[in-house]
Design an enzyme around this catalytic site. Structure first.
Site, PDB file in Angstrom:
ATOM      1  N   CYS A 138       3.105  -3.362   8.184  1.00  0.00           N
ATOM      2  CA  CYS A 138       2.020  -4.428   8.464  1.00  0.00           C
ATOM      3  C   CYS A 138       1.897  -4.741  10.057  1.00  0.00           C
ATOM      4  CB  CYS A 138       2.695  -5.805   7.884  1.00  0.00           C
ATOM      5  SG  CYS A 138       1.307  -7.363   8.159  1.00  0.00           S
ATOM      6  N   CYS A 141       1.510  -8.496  11.081  1.00  0.00           N
ATOM      7  CA  CYS A 141       2.915  -9.029  11.057  1.00  0.00           C
ATOM      8  C   CYS A 141       3.972  -8.540  12.170  1.00  0.00           C
ATOM      9  CB  CYS A 141       3.781  -8.919   9.748  1.00  0.00           C
ATOM     10  SG  CYS A 141       2.863  -8.745   8.234  1.00  0.00           S
ATOM     11  N   ASP A 142       3.998  -7.271  12.405  1.00  0.00           N
ATOM     12  CA  ASP A 142       4.907  -6.908  13.409  1.00  0.00           C
ATOM     13  C   ASP A 142       4.330  -6.052  14.543  1.00  0.00           C
ATOM     14  OD1 ASP A 142       6.794  -7.531  11.513  1.00  0.00           O
ATOM     15  OD2 ASP A 142       6.685  -5.538  10.344  1.00  0.00           O
TER      16      ASP A 142
END
Ligand code: NAP
Length: 316
Positions: A138, A141-142
């Site tokens: 992701c 997200c990261d």
């Protein structure tokens, strides 16, 4: 949790764009609609940083904001969204479905599977060990953890190419590898990537293994297929986008294609009367927020007709 069986017209399993669109159309058609979503409304859309191709939005909208609009609209028309899971779906002899949920047992004539698909893993040494330590699925997200770091992206579809573009805003060092000599992704996305100075494209490459110091990814061993050569290269992170596995475990009795996606007709009707499938879990040539939303509208409309036919009414 209630021990009685609740009656409703429609249970929708999954609260992504497809499920919430079905909920809105079903509720507006006067049906009692319950959506079960385990995490939060939006499904995969939630991890999209900027959606620039959803019709009607001439400025990019975040996946989160769009998901909230879908949920609010469905609730406005009377759909009930439960933040809980579904444990089992049983197709009964009378044609109805018993659905065991976190809110108790429901008996309904219609179930809509909007369960989506789960990210596929690459299954190479080091992948599991370094998940959360540099291996990610992701970018939204990261990605921010790897600002100005060197990132390897693996995959050749819309996700890999689209997410590379997102990552290239965070660092000037994105390398994308794909196992074949041409991308599967839409030409438009590939074109943007080809013109992005922060992205280096390496076709006909695969990952042999991911290596690290125990705490973080430090390098990747790659195989250059065209030149039949293995080599090590330093990377801080590996983002993997190699497709998805449809979530169909709740309905093993339904017909699927060879990849496991639920087969439907143009009404989103599966091989089981009263059971519909929409969005990423069904066999469809194009998986987009707009196509999932469209599937949801078609399924809810078809389901309303189906319910009226069960009651001996004509659907208007
Ligand atoms: P996908 O289209 O199934 O692509 C998966 C990619 O991973 C393919 O290029 C595949 O290679 C590669 N792959 C699969 N297994 C591999 C392995 N073991 N090792 C190396 N590579 C492997 O998946 P996706 O990109 O996640 O997209 C899923 C769906 O969502 C698609 O329908 C897509 O159109 C849609 N989507 C759309 C957008 C958008 O429009 N903005 C964004 C994201 C996703 P091959 O090509 O050789 O098979």
């Amino acid at each position: 949790m209630s021990t009685e069986t609740s009656k409703a017209d429609m249970i929708i399993i999954g609260g992504g764009p497809g499920g919430l669109s079905a909920a809105q159309y079903g509720a507006r058609a006067g049906l009692s609609v319950h959506v079960f979503e385990e995490i939060a409304p939006g499904g995969q859309t939630l991890i999209v940083d900027e959606l620039e191709n959803y019709p009607g939005y001439d400025e990019p909208i975040t996946g989160f904001d769009l998901a909230m609009k879908f949920a609010n609209q469905a609730e406005k028309f009377g759909a009930v969204i439960h933040y809980g899971g579904v444990d089992a779906v049983t197709h009964k002899q009378d044609g109805s479905f018993d659905v065991q949920t976190s809110e108790g047992l429901f008996n309904v004539p219609v179930v809509i599977m909007a369960t989506g698909a789960k990210r596929r893993e690459l299954e190479v040494p080091g992948e599991l060990e370094y998940q959360g330590k540099g291996v990610s699925y992701c970018a939204t997200c990261d990605g921010p953890f790897f600002k100005n770091k060197k990132i390897l992206v693996v995959g050749g579809g819309d996700s890999a190419c689209g997410e590379s573009l997102f990552l290239s805003k965070l660092t000037g060092q994105v390398v994308i590898i794909h196992r074949r000599d041409r991308f599967r992704a839409q030409k438009g996305i590939v074109g943007l990537m080809e013109h992005d100075d922060h992205i280096e494209i390496r076709l006909s490459h695969i990952v042999n293994r991911i290596e690290g110091d125990g705490k973080h990814v430090t390098s990747v061993n790659l195989h250059d297929i065209a030149n039949d050569r293995d080599y090590d290269e330093a990377f801080d992170a590996v983002f993997i986008f190699v497709g998805a596995l449809p979530r169909t475990q709740l309905v093993p009795f339904v017909e699927t294609d060879e990849s496991g996606y639920i087969k439907t007709n143009s009404h989103m009707q599966s091989s089981v009367p009263g059971l519909y499938a929409i969005g990423d879990v069904r066999d469809t040539p194009f998986r987009q927020v707009v196509t999932a939303a469209s599937d949801g509208a078609v399924a809810a409309h078809s389901a309303a007709e189906y319910i009226d036919a069960l009651h001996g009414r004509a659907y208007l």
